[in-house]
Design a protein around this motif. Structure first.
Motif, short mmCIF file in Angstrom:
data_model
loop_
_atom_site.label_atom_id
_atom_site.label_comp_id
_atom_site.label_asym_id
_atom_site.label_seq_id
_atom_site.Cartn_x
_atom_site.Cartn_y
_atom_site.Cartn_z
N LEU A 52 -21.07 -21.72 -2.96
CA LEU A 52 -21.72 -20.39 -2.40
C LEU A 52 -20.80 -19.92 -1.49
O LEU A 52 -20.63 -18.59 -1.32
N ASN A 53 -20.29 -20.58 -0.84
CA ASN A 53 -19.30 -20.22 0.62
C ASN A 53 -18.08 -19.54 0.15
O ASN A 53 -17.41 -18.52 0.43
N ALA A 54 -17.49 -20.26 -0.91
CA ALA A 54 -16.29 -19.81 -1.51
C ALA A 54 -16.54 -18.33 -2.48
O ALA A 54 -15.69 -17.61 -2.33
N LEU A 55 -17.79 -18.35 -3.03
CA LEU A 55 -18.02 -16.86 -3.66
C LEU A 55 -18.06 -15.76 -2.51
O LEU A 55 -17.75 -14.83 -2.67
N VAL A 56 -19.02 -15.99 -1.47
CA VAL A 56 -19.00 -15.06 -0.50
C VAL A 56 -17.62 -14.77 0.12
O VAL A 56 -17.26 -13.57 0.40
N PHE A 57 -16.75 -15.89 0.28
CA PHE A 57 -15.44 -15.63 1.02
C PHE A 57 -14.69 -14.76 0.04
O PHE A 57 -13.63 -13.76 0.36
N SER A 58 -14.53 -15.12 -1.19
CA SER A 58 -13.94 -14.36 -2.35
C SER A 58 -14.26 -12.85 -2.13
O SER A 58 -13.36 -11.88 -2.02
N ALA A 59 -15.66 -12.52 -1.98
CA ALA A 59 -15.79 -10.90 -1.98
C ALA A 59 -15.57 -10.47 -0.57
O ALA A 59 -15.09 -9.31 -0.58
N VAL A 60 -15.23 -11.29 0.51
CA VAL A 60 -14.94 -10.74 1.66
C VAL A 60 -13.21 -10.38 1.49
O VAL A 60 -12.86 -8.96 2.03
N VAL A 61 -12.67 -11.27 0.94
CA VAL A 61 -11.20 -11.08 0.83
C VAL A 61 -10.67 -9.99 0.01
O VAL A 61 -10.08 -9.15 0.04
N SER A 62 -11.72 -9.88 -0.98
CA SER A 62 -11.45 -8.73 -2.08
C SER A 62 -11.68 -7.36 -1.58
O SER A 62 -10.92 -6.52 -1.66
N GLY A 63 -12.88 -7.37 -0.55
CA GLY A 63 -12.89 -5.89 0.31
C GLY A 63 -11.64 -5.57 1.14
O GLY A 63 -11.35 -4.54 1.28
N VAL A 64 -11.28 -6.74 1.74
CA VAL A 64 -10.08 -6.44 2.74
C VAL A 64 -8.91 -5.77 1.80
O VAL A 64 -8.14 -5.07 2.35
N LEU A 65 -8.45 -6.75 1.00
CA LEU A 65 -7.56 -6.24 0.03
C LEU A 65 -7.54 -4.87 -0.66
O LEU A 65 -6.80 -4.16 -0.73
N TRP A 66 -8.74 -4.64 -0.99
CA TRP A 66 -9.10 -3.31 -1.65
C TRP A 66 -8.69 -2.16 -0.60
O TRP A 66 -8.07 -1.16 -0.94
N TRP A 67 -9.30 -2.34 0.66
CA TRP A 67 -9.11 -1.56 1.67
C TRP A 67 -7.48 -1.48 2.16
O TRP A 67 -7.13 -0.29 2.27
N TYR A 68 -6.90 -2.61 1.99
CA TYR A 68 -5.54 -2.47 2.40
C TYR A 68 -4.65 -1.78 1.36
O TYR A 68 -3.78 -0.84 1.86
N PHE A 69 -4.91 -2.00 0.11
CA PHE A 69 -4.00 -1.30 -0.83
C PHE A 69 -4.30 -0.01 -1.09
O PHE A 69 -3.45 0.85 -1.17
N ARG A 70 -5.50 0.55 -0.74
CA ARG A 70 -5.97 1.92 -0.74
C ARG A 70 -5.25 2.79 0.43
O ARG A 70 -4.91 3.73 0.14
N ARG A 71 -5.51 2.12 1.42
CA ARG A 71 -4.73 2.60 2.53
C ARG A 71 -3.30 2.71 2.34
O ARG A 71 -2.71 3.91 2.74
N GLN A 72 -2.56 1.79 1.74
CA GLN A 72 -1.15 1.78 1.66
C GLN A 72 -1.02 2.89 0.79
O GLN A 72 0.14 3.66 0.89
N GLY A 73 -1.69 2.97 -0.29
CA GLY A 73 -1.52 3.93 -1.42
C GLY A 73 -1.62 5.48 -0.60
O GLY A 73 -0.81 6.25 -0.93
N ALA A 74 -2.71 5.65 -0.14
CA ALA A 74 -2.83 6.91 0.66
C ALA A 74 -1.81 7.17 1.56
O ALA A 74 -1.32 8.29 1.63
N LEU A 75 -1.06 6.35 2.47
CA LEU A 75 0.09 6.47 3.01
C LEU A 75 1.11 6.92 2.27
O LEU A 75 1.99 7.94 2.54
N LEU A 76 1.52 6.07 1.12
CA LEU A 76 2.60 6.42 0.02
C LEU A 76 2.43 7.72 -0.33
O LEU A 76 3.59 8.73 -0.25
N ASP A 77 1.11 8.30 -0.76
CA ASP A 77 0.98 9.52 -1.33
C ASP A 77 1.34 10.81 -0.30
O ASP A 77 1.83 11.49 -0.25
N ALA A 78 0.93 10.42 0.94
CA ALA A 78 1.15 11.53 2.17
C ALA A 78 2.57 11.69 2.34
O ALA A 78 3.29 12.75 2.61
#
Length: 275
Positions: A52-78
């Protein structure tokens, strides 16, 4: 390049909001179903907690990576949009300098000569020169008003018109919001127009041609029309030179040329890109 949906506008690098509610519900459902499964099979508490800990940790890491890549994509587009805006500004500046030089060498030189009394403004040659330069000014005003026009294409076409005028052909040109075309298309297209105008000058038996530039459902359409002697369709005589100089140039860039004529009815040459 990185392609993203729902990109933020230029200058706004902030990533879109993370769907915390949806992710929380999905994670909670996964945890609950796994917990029920472990309880039903009597799994050890340490194993259950670790999974259960691994499951929650994976969800948190996925959220952080999602935010990071979307932010980098927005910076690149700008950054890309800023670069495109800067390139468009440089192109407009280069075009403006080109027009200034042309005005200096033509209209200003003519006005200076007339005002200084060095030439007789009433001679036929000077009147023809003034008429050519007045036509150039009208086209320049039309191009300036058309802010969405392709400056590289219009500059190439204007060079074709001015070259024909310098050889004595009067050209009435109208530009109506032509679409943008690649740089490797603009110059061959303009050369095909040059040959069509030369054909009028050399073979039509008239000193006046009509050039119209427009867009049709994303296609660039240019027509060169004269009211001269015309020719019989299918005829190979007359030294028209349209096959190699116009048709082949248009085929070479993925376009198409259509020539319509009849004896005594003039010639209409229509150039389209893409085909």
């Amino acid at each position: 390049g990185l392609v993203l949906l729902n990109n933020p506008p230029a200058g706004d690098w902030r990533a879109p909001p993370y769907p915390f509610g949806l992710v929380f519900v999905a994670t909670a459902l996964l945890v609950a179903t796994h917990l029920v499964g472990y309880l039903l099979v009597g799994a050890d508490a340490a194993v259950t907690g670790g999974h259960l800990n691994a499951l929650v940790f994976s969800a948190v890491v996925s959220g952080v990576l999602w935010w990071y890549f979307r932010r980098q994509g927005a910076l690149l587009d700008a950054a890309n949009e800023r670069a495109l805006a800067a390139e468009a500004h440089r192109a407009r500046y280069a075009e403006r300098i080109s027009h200034h030089q042309a005005l200096h060498d033509t209209v200003l030189a003519t006005l200076t000569a007339i005002s200084g009394g060095g030439v007789d403004a009433n001679t036929p040659e000077m009147r023809r020169r003034c008429a050519r330069e007045a036509a150039y000014l009208r086209r320049l005003v039309e191009q300036t008003d058309d802010q969405g026009a392709d400056s590289e294409l219009l500059a190439a076409l204007e060079e074709s018109v001015r070259a024909a005028e310098a050889l004595g052909l009067r050209v009435t040109a109208r530009y109506h919001e032509p679409p943008r075309v690649p740089g490797d298309v603009a110059l061959p297209f303009a050369r095909a127009v040059t040959e069509a105008l030369n054909n009028v000058r050399c073979h039509a038996g008239t000193g006046h041609a009509y050039l119209t530039v427009t867009g049709d459902s994303g296609r660039l359409v240019v027509t060169v029309v004269d009211r001269g002697r015309g020719f019989e369709p299918g005829s190979t005589g007359g030294g028209l030179g349209l096959t190699r100089s116009v048709h082949e140039r248009m085929r070479g860039i993925g376009g198409h040329a259509t020539v319509d004529s009849a004896p005594g009815e003039g010639v209409s040459v229509e150039l389209r890109w893409p085909r």
